[in-house]
Design a protein around this motif. Structure first.
Motif, short mmCIF file in Angstrom:
data_model
loop_
_atom_site.label_atom_id
_atom_site.label_comp_id
_atom_site.label_asym_id
_atom_site.label_seq_id
_atom_site.Cartn_x
_atom_site.Cartn_y
_atom_site.Cartn_z
N GLY A 140 0.81 -1.21 0.00
CA GLY A 140 0.00 0.00 0.00
C GLY A 140 0.85 1.26 0.00
O GLY A 140 0.54 2.23 -0.69
N ASP A 141 1.91 1.25 0.79
CA ASP A 141 2.82 2.41 0.81
C ASP A 141 3.49 2.61 -0.54
O ASP A 141 3.64 3.75 -1.01
CB ASP A 141 3.88 2.24 1.90
N ALA A 142 3.87 1.52 -1.18
CA ALA A 142 4.49 1.63 -2.50
C ALA A 142 3.49 2.19 -3.51
O ALA A 142 3.85 3.02 -4.35
CB ALA A 142 5.00 0.27 -2.96
N ASN A 143 2.25 1.75 -3.44
CA ASN A 143 1.22 2.26 -4.35
C ASN A 143 0.94 3.73 -4.08
O ASN A 143 0.70 4.49 -5.02
CB ASN A 143 -0.07 1.46 -4.21
N ALA A 144 0.95 4.13 -2.82
CA ALA A 144 0.71 5.53 -2.49
C ALA A 144 1.80 6.42 -3.08
O ALA A 144 1.51 7.51 -3.57
CB ALA A 144 0.63 5.71 -0.97
N VAL A 145 3.01 5.97 -3.03
CA VAL A 145 4.12 6.74 -3.60
C VAL A 145 4.00 6.78 -5.12
O VAL A 145 4.23 7.80 -5.76
CB VAL A 145 5.47 6.14 -3.16
N LYS A 146 3.62 5.65 -5.70
CA LYS A 146 3.59 5.53 -7.16
C LYS A 146 2.40 6.28 -7.76
O LYS A 146 2.53 6.95 -8.78
CB LYS A 146 3.52 4.05 -7.52
N PHE A 147 1.23 6.16 -7.16
CA PHE A 147 0.02 6.69 -7.77
C PHE A 147 -0.62 7.83 -6.98
O PHE A 147 -1.51 8.51 -7.49
CB PHE A 147 -1.04 5.58 -7.90
N GLY A 148 -0.25 8.02 -5.76
CA GLY A 148 -0.92 8.97 -4.88
C GLY A 148 -0.58 10.41 -5.18
O GLY A 148 0.41 10.73 -5.83
N ARG A 149 -1.45 11.28 -4.72
CA ARG A 149 -1.21 12.71 -4.83
C ARG A 149 -1.25 13.30 -3.43
O ARG A 149 -1.96 12.82 -2.56
CB ARG A 149 -2.29 13.38 -5.68
N THR A 150 -0.52 14.38 -3.24
CA THR A 150 -0.52 15.03 -1.94
C THR A 150 -1.80 15.83 -1.78
O THR A 150 -2.52 16.11 -2.75
CB THR A 150 0.69 15.97 -1.79
#
Length: 63
Positions: free
Chosen positions: A23-33
């Motif tokens: 989940g953390d990896a996905n947040a970095v890859k696809f997430g926005r601040t």
């Protein structure tokens, strides 16, 4: 004498840790601040207001 070890607990803890890492990896890859989301929302609102400002009135008298 040693303590009894619950292997199910270790298995579940390891699965949770793997899921958290994914989940953390996905947040970095696809997430926005939060700032990016707020800026995009403000930009969309500004574009909507600009478009509405150029709208003609339908009930204007014709010729």
């Amino acid at each position: 004498m040693s303590n009894v070890t619950n292997l199910n607990r270790f298995r579940k803890d390891r699965a949770r840790a793997a899921k958290r890492a994914q989940g953390d990896a996905n947040a970095v890859k696809f997430g926005r601040t939060g700032g990016e989301r707020a800026a995009e929302k403000a930009e969309a609102e500004k574009a909507r207001r600009a478009l509405d400002g150029h709208r003609r009135d339908d009930d204007s008298p014709k010729g």
